[in-house]
Every structure is written in C-alpha cells, then in structure tokens.
Enzyme design. Structure first.
Site, PDB file in Angstrom:
ATOM      1  N   PRO A  18       0.826  -1.208   0.000  1.00  0.00           N
ATOM      2  CA  PRO A  18       0.000   0.000   0.000  1.00  0.00           C
ATOM      3  C   PRO A  18       0.857   1.252   0.000  1.00  0.00           C
ATOM      4  CG  PRO A  18       0.044  -0.972   2.179  1.00  0.00           C
ATOM      5  CD  PRO A  18       0.688  -1.963   1.257  1.00  0.00           C
ATOM      6  N   GLU A  19       0.354   2.294  -0.612  1.00  0.00           N
ATOM      7  CA  GLU A  19       1.056   3.569  -0.619  1.00  0.00           C
ATOM      8  C   GLU A  19       0.429   4.505   0.404  1.00  0.00           C
ATOM      9  OE1 GLU A  19       2.230   5.231  -4.280  1.00  0.00           O
ATOM     10  OE2 GLU A  19       2.408   3.311  -5.304  1.00  0.00           O
TER      11      GLU A  19
ATOM     12  N   HIS B 191      -6.021 -16.263   8.874  1.00  0.00           N
ATOM     13  CA  HIS B 191      -5.232 -15.059   8.629  1.00  0.00           C
ATOM     14  C   HIS B 191      -5.590 -13.897   9.558  1.00  0.00           C
ATOM     15  CE1 HIS B 191      -3.637 -17.099   5.171  1.00  0.00           C
ATOM     16  NE2 HIS B 191      -4.823 -17.201   4.608  1.00  0.00           N
TER      17      HIS B 191
ATOM     18  N   ARG C 102      -0.414 -12.737   3.787  1.00  0.00           N
ATOM     19  CA  ARG C 102       0.994 -12.981   3.438  1.00  0.00           C
ATOM     20  C   ARG C 102       1.947 -12.745   4.601  1.00  0.00           C
ATOM     21  NH1 ARG C 102       0.930  -9.832  -2.422  1.00  0.00           N
ATOM     22  NH2 ARG C 102      -0.929 -10.858  -3.213  1.00  0.00           N
TER      23      ARG C 102
ATOM     24  N   LYS D 276      22.550  15.769  -7.410  1.00  0.00           N
ATOM     25  CA  LYS D 276      22.255  14.352  -7.594  1.00  0.00           C
ATOM     26  C   LYS D 276      22.027  14.031  -9.074  1.00  0.00           C
ATOM     27  CE  LYS D 276      20.225  13.471  -3.036  1.00  0.00           C
ATOM     28  NZ  LYS D 276      21.346  12.627  -2.593  1.00  0.00           N
TER      29      LYS D 276
END
Length: 295
Positions: free
Chosen positions: A2-3, A104, A123, A166
C-alpha cells in the site's frame, strides 16, 4: 504494497473506532508476522487507552496512555476489520479471498467501546511493534526517514536542497524514503506526468547553478500534494488487496492518467503520444514520451 493514500485512508477509518477507547482484551494468535511481536505484547496493550492515531509515511501510530506507541505496518496484504453490534466493516472487495477466522486473522483488539478491530494478513508481511513515544523518531523504524510529502515542509526549496548535485534518476530520488517518506511507485508516476518531467531525468536538473529550485521543482512539490490529497479523498487506489476501511471502494484508480496504462493513448488534450512503460530498479514506470520529454 500500500502507498501513503491507502494507509491514510485506513487511519481515517480506524480513528473513530479506536481513539478514546481502551484495549480490554488483546488476542495474539501467532508469535510473529514479518517480525516477532514485542515481548508481552498483549499484556502491554491491555488496559491502555488509545490517545491518538497518527501516520508517519506508510506506518500507523497509535499513541497509548502508557507512553508507548503501537507501530503498525500493513505490509503487502494487511487489513483491518472493524466489528460492532454484530456488523463487520471490511476494507472493500479484495483480489485475494479473506482467509477466515484462525487462518489469517492474527491479532484481535477488543475495545472498551464495544468495538472489535481484527488485523488480517494473508501474506504476513506486515508487523507491529511497541516503542516509547520519546524514542519514536530515533527508533529503527523512523531513524533517517525523510520529510512527509503532505506536510508544509515539502516545497520547491526543499526539493532543491534534497536533490542538489544528484545525478540519480528523478523517479528514484522521489522514491528514496530517506529524502521524502511515503511516496510510492503509483503516485510518483502520476506526479511526474502531471508536471511534464521525464522519470529518467537527473534529480539535480530541478536545481539551478545557484542552488535554487527551478519552476518545475516548485510545480512538482505542489503536484505531489495534489495527487496524494486527491487519492486520500478518493480512498486510495484499491489496487491488489487495499481498499477503503469503511467497506466502500476507492475510485482514484479510475482517474490514473499514466499508471498501468501502457500502450494506451495519452489523456492530455491534443497529445498524440502513447503511454510507455520502462523498468527502473525493478519497478514499472509509466510515462508519456511526448508530454515528458527528457531535455
């Protein structure tokens, strides 16, 4: 994984269920997730009130009356189920089937307001930890972590300071959690497209010879906030296992302009380009070679 918008959506959904309530019973069904649970995990939580529920990058932070912080990370498939008065709110419709009780559902939080919050993780790449509040910024989870992209600290001047000198590709620099924390692949692709910046351009190209931000650097800071804010309001992307904690789908995925649109026409009016995919550091990057020319 997830973001930031997905994690913020989960935080907003959990906040009314948890803040102000005490943990009356904590059931831990296994010794570990991605990492072992902290010692006496259930014992240290039971009886404590959740004073606040915050977020740092992609982590959820529950401040406890004991002075400790419950640190929670969703990993790749972690989700919370909120049950009260016999009704369970589940975070949307998932790509992977919910495993069922005992399979789970690894942690069950019983709260004094009658709510049960269950952490499910098929997971087991998520994890939980307990850290003293005064040590949170220096803990192993957050030491060296960059600025928050939704905070006031993100600006053209900040980008110039972080990216000066950079030669790292721009997308890689934006994904570097030591510089800006919480940005992920999806929303970086979207932000670069909206700003007209090529993902392989050197990060230092957003800085003038005098060390000042270019106009594109200032625009990028604004666009990053806009993209993330729009996604939070829409409930995140709902990609893979992640959807809104209140049980309804998020719809920001339907407004992606480049992400996961390889070989489709560019959505920019008048542009005849086609969305292209390239691989950077093992991750797919989507961009329009016409709108995002590398100067």
């Amino acid at each position: 994984m997830p973001e930031l918008p997905e994690v913020e959506t989960v935080r907003r959904g959990l906040e009314p269920a948890m803040v102000g309530a005490r943990f009356t019973r904590v059931t831990q069904r296994r010794p570990d997730l991605r990492f072992p649970f902290p010692e006496r995990f259930s014992e240290r939580l039971e009886g404590q009130e959740v004073k606040a529920l915050g977020r740092r990058a992609k982590y959820l932070l529950a401040d406890l009356s004991s002075g400790e912080v419950l640190v929670m990370h969703l990993g790749m498939s972690g989700r919370f189920l909120v049950t009260k008065d016999g009704a369970t709110r589940m975070p949307g419709e998932f790509h992977h089937e919910h495993g069922g009780l005992g399979a789970h559902d690894h942690v069950v939080f019983g709260l004094s307001n009658g709510t049960t919050v269950t952490y499910n993780d098929a997971r087991r790449f998520g994890f939980m930890d307990l850290v003293p509040r005064q040590e949170i910024e220096t803990s192993k989870h957050f030491a060296g972590m960059g600025i928050e992209p939704l905070g006031n600290e993100l600006s053209g001047e900040t980008i110039a300071r972080l990216f000066a000198g950079k030669r790292t590709p721009l997308k890689a620099a934006l994904l570097d959690q030591r510089l800006i924390a919480g940005l992920g692949n999806i929303y970086v692709c979207e932000a670069l497209f909206r700003t007209g910046l090529h993902p392989e351009a050197p990060a230092g190209s957003l800085v003038t010879k005098k060390g000042e931000p270019t106009d594109k650097a200032r625009q990028l800071a604004d666009v990053i906030r806009d993209v993330l804010s729009e996604a939070v309001e829409a409930g995140g992307s709902t990609l893979r296992d992640h959807a809104r904690v209140d049980g309804s789908l998020g719809y920001f995925q339907h407004s992606f302009r480049v992400y996961d649109r390889e070989s489709e026409p560019c959505v920019t009016p008048g542009c005849k380009g086609t969305v292209t995919r390239l691989v950077q550091s093992g991750r797919s990057t989507f961009y329009c070679p016409e709108c995002q020319k590398r100067s």
